[in-house]
Design an enzyme around this catalytic site. Structure first.
Site, PDB file in Angstrom:
ATOM      1  N   PHE A  34      33.970  70.355  14.582  1.00 27.23           N
ATOM      2  CA  PHE A  34      34.345  69.640  15.798  1.00 27.23           C
ATOM      3  C   PHE A  34      33.863  68.203  15.716  1.00 27.23           C
ATOM      4  O   PHE A  34      33.001  67.849  14.904  1.00 27.23           O
ATOM      5  CB  PHE A  34      33.754  70.332  17.035  1.00 27.23           C
ATOM      6  CG  PHE A  34      32.253  70.373  17.056  1.00 27.23           C
ATOM      7  CD1 PHE A  34      31.524  69.372  17.688  1.00 27.23           C
ATOM      8  CD2 PHE A  34      31.557  71.408  16.427  1.00 27.23           C
ATOM      9  CE1 PHE A  34      30.130  69.403  17.703  1.00 27.23           C
ATOM     10  CE2 PHE A  34      30.165  71.446  16.442  1.00 27.23           C
ATOM     11  CZ  PHE A  34      29.459  70.443  17.073  1.00 27.23           C
ATOM     12  N   CYS A  35      34.434  67.354  16.573  1.00 28.83           N
ATOM     13  CA  CYS A  35      34.039  65.953  16.674  1.00 28.83           C
ATOM     14  C   CYS A  35      34.368  65.474  18.082  1.00 28.83           C
ATOM     15  O   CYS A  35      34.757  66.268  18.941  1.00 28.83           O
ATOM     16  CB  CYS A  35      34.729  65.113  15.607  1.00 28.83           C
ATOM     17  SG  CYS A  35      36.538  65.157  15.719  1.00 28.83           S
ATOM     18  N   THR A  36      34.263  64.193  18.343  1.00 30.79           N
ATOM     19  CA  THR A  36      34.421  63.681  19.709  1.00 30.79           C
ATOM     20  C   THR A  36      35.826  63.904  20.263  1.00 30.79           C
ATOM     21  O   THR A  36      36.003  64.473  21.334  1.00 30.79           O
ATOM     22  CB  THR A  36      34.082  62.181  19.759  1.00 30.79           C
ATOM     23  OG1 THR A  36      32.794  61.968  19.193  1.00 30.79           O
ATOM     24  CG2 THR A  36      34.105  61.681  21.198  1.00 30.79           C
TER      25      THR A  36
ATOM     26  N   CYS B 175      37.285  65.829  12.730  1.00 35.28           N
ATOM     27  CA  CYS B 175      37.256  67.214  12.256  1.00 35.28           C
ATOM     28  C   CYS B 175      38.617  67.641  11.710  1.00 35.28           C
ATOM     29  O   CYS B 175      38.699  68.512  10.837  1.00 35.28           O
ATOM     30  CB  CYS B 175      36.787  68.168  13.353  1.00 35.28           C
ATOM     31  SG  CYS B 175      37.665  68.080  14.903  1.00 35.28           S
TER      32      CYS B 175
ATOM     33  N   ILE C 261      35.555  67.427  21.447  1.00 34.06           N
ATOM     34  CA  ILE C 261      34.588  67.713  22.509  1.00 34.06           C
ATOM     35  C   ILE C 261      35.123  67.262  23.864  1.00 34.06           C
ATOM     36  O   ILE C 261      34.954  67.952  24.874  1.00 34.06           O
ATOM     37  CB  ILE C 261      33.256  67.000  22.215  1.00 34.06           C
ATOM     38  CG1 ILE C 261      32.664  67.473  20.893  1.00 34.06           C
ATOM     39  CG2 ILE C 261      32.248  67.218  23.347  1.00 34.06           C
ATOM     40  CD1 ILE C 261      31.626  66.534  20.313  1.00 34.06           C
TER      41      ILE C 261
END
EC number: 1.14.-.-
Length: 312
Positions: free
Chosen positions: A177-179, A184, A206
């Site tokens: 996952f990433c922002t 990702c 996220i």
């Protein structure tokens, strides 16, 4: 009462062979709609975060989606009261998120997208290796329960981290996952190229998870770092209490701002004894420009509002 400013994070991996020619029309569309912020375009796609009025953001999104290649562009929104950007830019790039590995192309191969409502179930599986693909300063203020922190300072370090720590023969299921979903997604393409078979990534990142998953069901812990003057957002996507040190980019809390080593725009408890003299002088000069602009009630010259300790 003024309407809140809409902050839109958007990206799409899509082949844009004419991306150089797209720069000026895209910049005009942003200016015409009163949009602030930066968009990156490359042959592999588009990425960025922008802000504006409700009408302005809708106008920009309509302009983008008038191109059939952008019709399903990923787009997430949050809101704030103060303008989080000071400039309007479109930048040409080799990559819209820099991994630095030739041949990794999410337009050709990508992992399995997981919608936010299905994310908790996936990462609760003990066989799943959960990796946070963001940089160390982002992870330090918030991440998912049980996530591994690669402790990278840039996305370019991610490939070496994976090679040194994980084996496709042993790590059968990987979730990342990433922002906002872009890092990702590219990381999933890289992982597949390295022989990992089951690779998953959080669709919309996220920010989409915080938007759609109720707080009482969350597996998120802490705040989420964002790349604008808000610095962080809480689970309800309201602005967090963190600031950011200009010198080292570390998110700093109210307690950090009370430190004797905190000087707005110049240093913080994490870097005060690590800065080179050249960096320190540059930071001091930059802060003088900011304070001078404030005193003259002129537009912000740099692009970041530093909170004083008393304002925490």
């Amino acid at each position: 009462m003024t309407s809140p400013i809409v902050v839109a994070a958007l990206y799409k991996f899509v082949t844009l062979e004419d991306y150089v020619e797209l720069r000026e029309p895209l910049l005009k569309a942003m200016v015409d709609n009163g949009i602030k912020g930066t968009l990156l375009i490359a042959e592999e796609g588009i990425n960025g975060t922008v802000s504006g009025s409700r009408e302005g953001i809708d106008g920009l999104m309509d302009w983008l989606k008038s191109d059939p290649r952008m019709i399903d562009i990923d787009h997430k929104e949050s809101y704030c009261d103060d303008q989080p950007f000071y400039r309007t830019k479109v930048k040409l790039k080799k990559e819209i998120v820099t991994l630095g590995v030739e041949g990794v192309d999410p337009n050709k191969k990508v992992g399995t997208y997981v919608d936010p409502e299905n994310w908790n179930a996936l990462i609760s599986d003990p066989e799943v290796l959960l990796i946070d693909t963001r940089n160390d300063y982002e992870v330090s203020i918030g991440t998912f329960e049980g996530a591994i922190d690669p402790k990278t300072t840039s996305f370019r370090e991610f490939p070496d981290y994976i090679k040194a720590n994980f084996d496709p023969a042993r790590h059968k299921k990987v979730a990342m996952f990433c922002t906002g979903g872009i890092r990702c997604e590219k990381a999933s393409s890289y992982m597949l190229s390295q022989g990992f078979d089951e690779v998953y990534h959080l669709k919309g990142g996220i920010l989409k998870y915080l938007e759609e998953v109720p707080q009482e069901e969350t597996k998120w812990q802490g705040d989420c770092f964002v790349f604008d003057n808000r610095v962080t957002v809480r689970h309800d996507l309201s602005e967090g209490e963190y600031d950011q040190c200009h010198a080292c980019r570390t998110p700093i809390s109210a307690a950090d701002r009370e430190s004797e080593h905190y000087q707005p725009g110049i240093s913080c408890p994490y870097c005060w004894d690590k800065l080179s003299e050249k960096t320190r002088r540059s930071a001091i000069d930059r802060q003088k420009q900011i304070e001078l602009a404030k005193a003259r009630n002129q537009p912000h010259p740099i692009g970041h509002n530093y909170r004083k300790p008393a304002e925490a």
